[in-house]
Structure formats: structure tokens, C-alpha cells
Design an enzyme around this catalytic site. Structure first.
Site, short mmCIF file in Angstrom:
data_model
loop_
_atom_site.label_atom_id
_atom_site.label_comp_id
_atom_site.label_asym_id
_atom_site.label_seq_id
_atom_site.Cartn_x
_atom_site.Cartn_y
_atom_site.Cartn_z
N HIS A 66 0.83 -1.21 0.00
CA HIS A 66 0.00 0.00 0.00
C HIS A 66 0.87 1.26 0.00
CE1 HIS A 66 -2.34 3.14 2.21
NE2 HIS A 66 -3.26 2.80 1.32
N GLU A 69 2.07 1.90 -3.42
CA GLU A 69 0.96 2.46 -4.22
C GLU A 69 0.92 3.98 -4.07
OE1 GLU A 69 -3.35 3.61 -3.23
OE2 GLU A 69 -3.09 1.47 -2.80
N HIS A 70 1.05 4.46 -2.83
CA HIS A 70 1.05 5.91 -2.59
C HIS A 70 2.25 6.58 -3.26
CE1 HIS A 70 -1.98 7.11 0.62
NE2 HIS A 70 -2.29 5.85 0.35
N GLU A 142 -4.40 7.92 7.62
CA GLU A 142 -5.36 7.00 7.00
C GLU A 142 -5.66 5.82 7.93
OE1 GLU A 142 -5.41 4.09 3.08
OE2 GLU A 142 -4.26 5.95 2.99
#
Length: 426
Positions: A66, A69-70, A142
Site C-alpha cells: 500500500h 501504491e502511494h 489513514e
């Protein structure tokens, strides 16, 4: 159109090619679609926390996929979202348990500009310490926000109760301590191992154009090479625990979350088959408007106001998460299992409802390129055709359904009872 013919038509509209670098192209034509959906799927998800190499294995913190991905939204000092917006395309990205996806919708004449931008960003990333620090703050926020989502929290809490060492028990973004532990070296190793062309599939869904007309000319396409796909299987469930795992006040059980471990059935361990069988069973057992639920509610005067289920089924195991609300919420699984054993003569009718519900959903979803992508991705993941899916659905018989009921009744369970006050606050 006959349902079987529709699935055959989906296969006829599917064209699978490869580039010389190993990038797989999955083209699915839909003449009615105005926009084209493009998705690049990378075979690297939240479960991938170990990089294997000849020099030795490297353990990665949870949340690495993840985090990458960022980071990959930043390329040459620019944010990809802004670049795509300038081309009239909206770029999004998401990380699942099994993979990472970069998705956008676009007018067909823009794909030759946007696809090269995305592939260049995915294949030629430069790591920047400032961006890494910036995204650490973003992802920490997040994760903190996700903890405020009680329903999401219950999902992962139940899986953790059932299988505390499973990566499935951790939110895809990881934990705050994981994000703090990540360094550029971890990220570079993960990126180098994962973001290879042969680990990627580029989906193009919508329209009737030939594949070549939508792609940049430098991507030379070839037909699928000869190979034998490795069948994906699911293991059997672990032994049943002697003690039931429960949180909350059992005396106040109007809002109940139940987690079950699921796995291979006797004589059947094919991953796709197990996924589709549980999808059908969930539509029969856990939908308020299903004939089964209507019968059982009238027979036992059950007070259940809400009922929903989600399954998470992968090569390393599976889980079913059930949410029920009402006076009899905590008793539903036991009552449903008992009712099936007492009414076996009705299984065929219930099964037909479940099969029709699933096939109709796939047919209905096909009108929407985003939903159609999910079914196409399932075909790609399990290396099957749409017609293969149809046959698995139709071949499910009463014995399989009864095996699912036995598995549901005897599997390890974790239960969270939510107080009425807390449920109202949510």
C-alpha cells in the site's frame, strides 16, 4: 439472450495478449460503453511481506504494498492524478490482499497518451526521502481514520481472533508501527521485486476497438505463450478449537458480528469453485429477501432486522464475516444450519435461487465497466474463462451445499457482541 450464451459472448469478446517484456493485456470489448476502463494490476498485495531471493529472504513490514501504491502516484516531482486529469482521465489506485491496482477511465482517443504515462511511472520510479516522509504522515492518518470505522474494525478483529498470525488480520495500509519502521531500503527492494512487467496485467474494458488501436505502438503484442497454469487451491480449515472466542456481553446480543474460518470441502479444494460456492450459499442464507430467509423467519418467528455476509477466500485460507442485528441475531447460524438439515428436500429450490442470483448479478454487472472489471480480474486471477465460471455455478449440487452447511456449523467461530448503545452511536 440465454444466460449460458451471454457467458460465451463474454469469452468471445475477450482477447488476451502479451508484450515481449511479459506484460499481459486482458482486453474485454463492450460496444455499448462510452468510456474505456484501464487497470494495471500488479501481483503484489498486503499479504506479500516476504521477498524471496537466492541471497536470502527479506521480511517486509505490513503495509509495504500500500505504501508503494502511494509513492508511485509521484513521478518526476509531479502527481500522476494531476497529469491524468489534464488528459480528461481520473486516476485511482487501491491495494487488496492479493494485488495493487492503478485504474482510470478515459475516452478511447486518450488512451495512447495516458497508458504510456502510467507504465513509465510504474516501471521507472525514483525514490525521494521527502516524498517518503510525506506519505508516512498521510498513511498514518489513514490508518487512524480506519480505526474509527467500527465495521471495518470488527472485520479485522474477527480475523485476528481466528488467525492472529495471518496477514489477512491486518488492515492493508498496515499498522502505525509498521509505517514507522519502513525505510527506503525496504521500499526499493519491494519495488524492484514486484514492479516487473511479467507480474502485471493491463486490463482494457469497453468499446469494440481492436486491442492494438488503444495501445501505444511501441507495445508489440503476441498471443498467449504455451504454458500450463498452476491450479489455485485452498487448504482445509485448521482443527476446531475447544473454546469459542467471544467479545462483548452475551446477555445483550442484538447486534452480532461473527467470523468463521472456511477452507476446502471434502473432495474439493479448487479455489475458484470454493469462492463461487460460498457466494451462492451467502445469497441463499444471508439475504433478507431470499426465499430461505423468508421461510426460516416465518417458521421460527425470528426477529432479525439486518443480515449481511462477506467472504474472503484465498490460497492461504478463507473467512466469512456475518453481521446480524435483531433480538435473535446471535442464534441465526445455528438455526439456519438446523433448518437446512430438516428440510433437505428443499435444497434444490434454494440452490436454484442462489445460482440465478449470482449469474444475474454477473450479467447485470457487465453493463458497468467497473463491475465488469472485477469479474474479468477473477478470471485472470484463476486463469479461467467466463464460461468456466458459469459451469462451476451450474454444477453446484445439493451435496456441495450440505457440505458448506456442515462446514459452517463446525468451523472455528469468533463472535463480537456490540451493545445496543454502541450500535446506535455508529
Amino acid at each position: 439472450m440465454e444466460k449460458k450464451a451471454f457467458f460465451q459472448q463474454l469469452d468471445e469478446r475477450t482477447d488476451i495478449r502479451y508484450t515481449d517484456s511479459g506484460l499481459k493485456i486482458f482486453r474485454l470489448k463492450f460496444p455499448r460503453a462510452h468510456l474505456r476502463l484501464c487497470n494495471v494490476k500488479i501481483d503484489f498485495g498486503s499479504r506479500d511481506v516476504c521477498i524471496r531471493a537466492e541471497s536470502g529472504d527479506t521480511l517486509l513490514p505490513y503495509g509495504t504494498a500500500h505504501f508503494l501504491e502511494h509513492l508511485l502516484f509521484w513521478h518526476n516531482g509531479r502527481n500522476l492524478y494531476s497529469d491524468f486529469f489534464a488528459h480528461g482521465a481520473l486516476l485511482n489506485a487501491f491495494t487488496t490482499y492479493t494485488d495493487t491496482n492503478f485504474m482510470f477511465t478515459s475516452l478511447p482517443d486518450r488512451l495512447r497518451q495516458t497508458i504510456p504515462i502510467l507504465l513509465d511511472a510504474l516501471w521507472n520510479h525514483s525514490f525521494d526521502k521527502k516524498i517518503v516522509a510525506q506519505e508516512k504522515a498521510v498513511i498514518t492518518s489513514e490508518i487512524q481514520t480506519a480505526h474509527l470505522n467500527h465495521q471495518l474494525s470488527y472485520h479485522y478483529q474477527l480475523i485476528s481472533m481466528l488467525s492472529p498470525s495471518s496477514p489477512a488480520a491486518v488492515f492493508p495500509a498496515g499498522r502505525i508501527e509498521d509505517i514507522e519502521a519502513l525505510d527506503i531500503s525496504d521500499l526499493q527492494k519491494a519495488y524492484k521485486a514486484a514492479y516487473q512487467a511479467h507480474r502485471m496485467t493491463l486490463f482494457l474494458i469497453g468499446g469494440s476497438e481492436n486491442t492494438e488501436t488503444l495501445l501505444p505502438p511501441h507495445l508489440q503484442l503476441e498471443k498467449r505463450p504455451d504454458y500450463h497454469a498452476e491450479r489455485k487451491i485452498i487448504p482445509a480449515c485448521p482443527p476446531v478449537l475447544s473454546q469459542k472466542m467471544m467479545l462483548g456481553d452475551e446477555e445483550r446480543m442484538e447486534d452480532t458480528w461473527t467470523g468463521l474460518q472456511i477452507g476446502a470441502l471434502p473432495g474439493q479444494n479448487d479455489l475458484l469453485s470454493i469462492k463461487l460456492y460460498w457466494d451462492i450459499a451467502a445469497r441463499i442464507l444471508f439475504q433478507l429477501d431470499s426465499p430461505f430467509f423468508q421461510e426460516i423467519q416465518q417458521t421460527y418467528r425470528l426477529e432479525i432486522d439486518r443480515l449481511s455476509a462477506e467472504t474472503y477466500i484465498y490460497e492461504d485460507g478463507g473467512f466469512l464475516i456475518l453481521h446480524s442485528q435483531g433480538t435473535h441475531s446471535s442464534a441465526y447460524i445455528d438455526v439456519a444450519s438446523y433448518y437446512v438439515t430438516q428440510k433437505k428436500e428443499q435444497v434444490a429450490a434454494w440452490l436454484q435461487y442462489g445460482k440465478d442470483s449470482l449469474t444475474d448479478a454477473i450479467i447485470y454487472d457487465s453493463d458497468y465497466v467497473r463491475k465488469c472489471f472485477e469479474w474479468a480480474a477473477e478470471c485472470d486471477r484463476c486463469d479461467c474463462s467466463f464460461l468456466d465460471m458459469y459451469h462451476i455455478i451450474q454444477d453446484m449440487d445439493a451435496q456441495v451445499f450440505l457440505s458448506l452447511i456442515d462446514a459452517m456449523a463446525s468451523s472455528n467461530k469468533a463472535i463480537i457482541h456490540v451493545s445496543q448503545k454502541e450500535a446506535i452511536r455508529q
